[in-house]
Design an enzyme around this catalytic site. Structure first.
Site, short mmCIF file in Angstrom:
data_model
loop_
_atom_site.label_atom_id
_atom_site.label_comp_id
_atom_site.label_asym_id
_atom_site.label_seq_id
_atom_site.Cartn_x
_atom_site.Cartn_y
_atom_site.Cartn_z
N GLU A 264 0.84 -1.20 0.00
CA GLU A 264 0.00 0.00 0.00
C GLU A 264 0.88 1.24 0.00
O GLU A 264 1.83 1.31 0.77
CB GLU A 264 -0.93 0.00 1.22
CG GLU A 264 -1.96 -1.13 1.20
CD GLU A 264 -2.95 -1.04 2.35
OE1 GLU A 264 -2.91 -0.06 3.12
OE2 GLU A 264 -3.77 -1.96 2.48
N HIS A 283 -8.13 1.10 1.26
CA HIS A 283 -7.99 1.06 2.72
C HIS A 283 -8.83 2.16 3.38
O HIS A 283 -8.34 2.94 4.19
CB HIS A 283 -6.52 1.20 3.12
CG HIS A 283 -6.23 0.61 4.48
ND1 HIS A 283 -5.03 0.02 4.79
CD2 HIS A 283 -6.98 0.53 5.61
CE1 HIS A 283 -5.05 -0.39 6.05
NE2 HIS A 283 -6.23 -0.09 6.57
#
Length: 308
Positions: A264, A283
């Site tokens: 990420e 997220h």
């Protein structure tokens, strides 16, 4: 007056409360400026982070006088807990503050993916009428939601799902079948393999640890009920993303919603191209206006108390 360094976004009302009592440096983009972060860390009595700031290694070494770390969230895999403890630093997560936001995301994803009709806007606006193709969607009522992890978020998800008429089973390695949370929530305690093989929707709610990394590998995904839907709002490293993509393309999985990823921000992921009934989000399952208020306020309270 203590020095508080905040490395990622935090609700400004909570920041103002901190500023009323202490010297606060808040830069939502500080996490992306490592040299500056390390420089500021040396003078910090308290550090407040989200999930991207890695409180370990060089940063942990630089926190020479830090007494408290506030985590704007619940996952602790970005914080060296043993290293903080060895330095006498208290670490406070925002336990429970974003549970409702995540639970709503999970239930919404289940509704979207089981029904399968909500991605037809482009076709319908373009003059197509795919009514027949979209007439085999499934209702959630009467389906089984399987929870892997039954903490605060899992329990809140179970409550919402039962309100929609779903049956709920759950596995939690830290809870035995006599734990009162199961009976209180009307949830059946089951083993991991039973949850995975019998649930119509599987939702993950476990931290990323050595024991959970790769928990949902290709073999366990293959063992899931044909047509089942997978929702991962926990951590990306828990799921084999390539196996999820393959199972969607083969039709074994009926859908998947992934809010977290091994890396990420998520880089280009060609393995997801062409996957049917796939929902990818960056997220954000636990991030809403309301949860941000709760999370920020809770951490502000705990940091202020610890600095007294």
């Amino acid at each position: 007056m203590a020095r508080i360094v905040i490395t990622e976004p935090m609700d400004e009302r909570a920041v103002a409360r901190l500023r009323a009592a202490h010297d606060v440096f808040h830069d939502p983009h500080l996490v992306d400026d490592a040299p500056r972060l390390l420089q500021l860390a040396g003078g910090a009595d308290a550090l407040i982070v989200r999930n991207r700031t890695q409180v370990r290694g060089a940063l942990l070494q630089a926190l020479a006088r830090c007494r408290v770390v506030g985590r704007l969230g619940v996952g602790m895999d970005n914080i060296d807990m043993d290293g903080c403890a060895a330095r006498g630093m208290q670490v406070f997560p925002a336990t429970g503050a974003n549970a409702l936001s995540v639970a709503e995301y999970v239930v919404t994803a289940a509704l979207l993916l089981l029904r399968g009709a909500y991605q037809a806007s482009a076709a319908v606006s373009g003059g197509q009428w795919p009514r027949a193709a979209l007439s085999n969607g499934r209702e959630v009522a009467g389906k089984t939601l399987g929870l892997v992890g039954f903490g605060s978020i899992g329990q809140t998800t179970a409550r919402l799902a039962r309100g929609l008429g779903m049956e709920v089973s759950a596995f939690d390695a830290m809870m035995d079948e006599d734990h009162p949370a199961f009976a209180q929530g009307g949830v059946r305690c089951a083993g991991l393999e039973e949850v995975l093989t019998t649930a119509d929707v599987v939702s993950l709610h476990v931290p990323l640890l050595g024991s959970t990394r790769g928990l949902l590998d290709a073999a366990r995904i293959a063992a899931m009920k044909p047509g089942a839907v997978l929702v991962n709002t926990a951590r990306g490293g828990i799921v084999d993303e390539l196996a999820v993509a393959a199972a969607l393309k083969s039709g074994h999985l009926g859908g998947a919603a992934l809010d977290v990823f091994e890396a990420e921000p998520q880089p280009a992921a060609p393995h997801f191209e062409g996957c049917p009934n796939l929902l990818l989000t960056p997220h954000v399952a636990g991030v809403t206006q309301e949860s941000n208020d709760r999370v920020s306020g809770l951490i502000a309270d705990r940091v202020l108390q610890a600095l007294r």
